[in-house]
Design a protein around this motif. Structure first.
Motif, PDB file in Angstrom:
ATOM      1  N   PHE A 186      39.154 -16.628   3.144  1.00 50.75           N
ATOM      2  CA  PHE A 186      38.823 -16.299   1.755  1.00 50.75           C
ATOM      3  C   PHE A 186      39.897 -16.749   0.766  1.00 50.75           C
ATOM      4  O   PHE A 186      39.595 -17.017  -0.392  1.00 50.75           O
ATOM      5  CB  PHE A 186      38.631 -14.780   1.605  1.00 50.75           C
ATOM      6  N   GLY A 187      41.148 -16.810   1.245  1.00 49.55           N
ATOM      7  CA  GLY A 187      42.246 -17.059   0.317  1.00 49.55           C
ATOM      8  C   GLY A 187      42.475 -18.504  -0.049  1.00 49.55           C
ATOM      9  O   GLY A 187      42.720 -18.827  -1.224  1.00 49.55           O
ATOM     10  N   GLY A 227      40.541 -21.020  -0.316  1.00 44.59           N
ATOM     11  CA  GLY A 227      39.565 -21.582  -1.245  1.00 44.59           C
ATOM     12  C   GLY A 227      39.806 -21.200  -2.694  1.00 44.59           C
ATOM     13  O   GLY A 227      39.159 -21.747  -3.604  1.00 44.59           O
ATOM     14  N   GLN A 228      40.733 -20.274  -2.945  1.00 50.02           N
ATOM     15  CA  GLN A 228      41.036 -19.869  -4.315  1.00 50.02           C
ATOM     16  C   GLN A 228      41.901 -20.896  -5.039  1.00 50.02           C
ATOM     17  O   GLN A 228      41.997 -20.862  -6.265  1.00 50.02           O
ATOM     18  CB  GLN A 228      41.774 -18.513  -4.308  1.00 50.02           C
ATOM     19  N   PHE A 229      42.503 -21.809  -4.285  1.00 47.04           N
ATOM     20  CA  PHE A 229      43.392 -22.804  -4.882  1.00 47.04           C
ATOM     21  C   PHE A 229      42.639 -24.116  -5.101  1.00 47.04           C
ATOM     22  O   PHE A 229      42.084 -24.691  -4.172  1.00 47.04           O
ATOM     23  CB  PHE A 229      44.604 -23.045  -3.982  1.00 47.04           C
ATOM     24  N   GLU A 230      42.655 -24.569  -6.345  1.00 46.03           N
ATOM     25  CA  GLU A 230      41.892 -25.761  -6.701  1.00 46.03           C
ATOM     26  C   GLU A 230      42.402 -26.996  -5.983  1.00 46.03           C
ATOM     27  O   GLU A 230      41.611 -27.850  -5.564  1.00 46.03           O
ATOM     28  CB  GLU A 230      41.949 -25.976  -8.217  1.00 46.03           C
ATOM     29  N   ARG A 285      40.806 -27.133  -2.669  1.00 44.50           N
ATOM     30  CA  ARG A 285      39.390 -27.513  -2.740  1.00 44.50           C
ATOM     31  C   ARG A 285      39.222 -28.998  -3.025  1.00 44.50           C
ATOM     32  O   ARG A 285      38.212 -29.600  -2.649  1.00 44.50           O
ATOM     33  CB  ARG A 285      38.678 -26.698  -3.830  1.00 44.50           C
ATOM     34  N   TRP A 335      39.516 -29.827   2.703  1.00 43.40           N
ATOM     35  CA  TRP A 335      38.540 -28.825   2.296  1.00 43.40           C
ATOM     36  C   TRP A 335      37.247 -28.847   3.114  1.00 43.40           C
ATOM     37  O   TRP A 335      36.699 -27.775   3.443  1.00 43.40           O
ATOM     38  CB  TRP A 335      38.219 -28.964   0.810  1.00 43.40           C
ATOM     39  N   ARG A 392      36.440 -25.066   4.697  1.00 44.02           N
ATOM     40  CA  ARG A 392      35.302 -24.239   4.272  1.00 44.02           C
ATOM     41  C   ARG A 392      34.385 -23.873   5.440  1.00 44.02           C
ATOM     42  O   ARG A 392      33.391 -23.172   5.264  1.00 44.02           O
ATOM     43  CB  ARG A 392      34.502 -24.976   3.194  1.00 44.02           C
TER      44      ARG A 392
END
Length: 225
Positions: free
Chosen positions: A74-75, A77-80, A83, A88, A92
């Motif tokens: 979950f964590g 994916g919070q960083f652009e 991603r 990525w 994911r």
């Protein structure tokens, strides 16, 4: 208790064994490779890396595996920038996050097992190998590795079992390994006791088989020494 359900559930749960074993083998492989690097850097006191890996080991040994798994799944994916990175497409995927979290966690414990094994080696043997003119590779192959394996196998056997049990946490991120299938059967038929006891039987069978294999390997090494 519905006894016939055990016979119905166990074949279904066995279909989750390949995913469980895949996570186990790949995580142990990552843990073994990274653990060896960490052990070398800490034992050789490589500048900067030694301090970094000491903090790494403390972090992963001191926090719950479930927290680490959630942080990865979950964590990240919070960083652009993550991603937008090449990684990525893998990060994911739930299976990759489970493999990564289990592998990173295993590396911390494996490095400590290796370091403990190295500390258990007699310094006199290393000095004797040096006196005989052994190269670094020869010392590693003929002196260090054989003894390190014999010293470390009992502790590493426990690590294998711990990682196997840790794979059950993959069910929390939607993977249908053994525990994930048990949760699905429990929710579908409202039979949590039968579903999870059946899962326990499957896990126990795998643990018994792995323990037997490791004991046979340990006896072989002791016999060949």
């Amino acid at each position: 208790m519905d006894w016939p359900l055990f016979l119905d559930y166990i074949p279904v749960l066995i279909t989750g064994v390949p995913l469980t074993m895949f996570l186990l083998v790949t995580s142990l492989t990552l843990g073994l490779l990274l653990g060896a690097v960490i052990c070398y850097c800490r034992s050789a006191r490589v500048p900067v890396l030694s301090q970094f890996f000491s903090a790494y080991v403390s972090l992963f040994r001191g926090t719950p595996l479930l927290v680490q798994l959630f942080a990865v799944y979950f964590g990240l994916g919070q960083f652009e920038f993550i991603r937008d990175s090449f990684a990525w497409p893998l990060l994911r995927e739930a299976w990759f996050c489970a493999f990564l979290a289990l592998g990173l966690n295993s590396a911390a414990f494996t490095s400590e097992i290796m370091r403990g094994g190295l500390l258990g080696l007699e310094k006199g043997q290393m000095e004797a190998a040096k006196a005989f003119g052994f190269s670094n590779w020869a010392k590693l192959r003929y002196v260090i590795l054989p003894q390190l394996l014999r010293i470390s196998i009992p502790a590493y056997s426990n690590e294998i079992i711990l990682v196997l049990k840790g794979t059950s946490l993959a069910s929390t991120i939607s993977l249908l390994e053994i525990t994930g299938l048990a949760k699905k059967l429990s929710s579908k038929n409202f039979t949590p006791f039968e579903a999870f006891i059946s899962a326990g039987i499957v896990y126990l069978t795998i643990v018994f088989s792995l323990t037997l294999l490791m004991r046979c390997w340990e006896k072989k090494l002791n016999r060949d020494s």
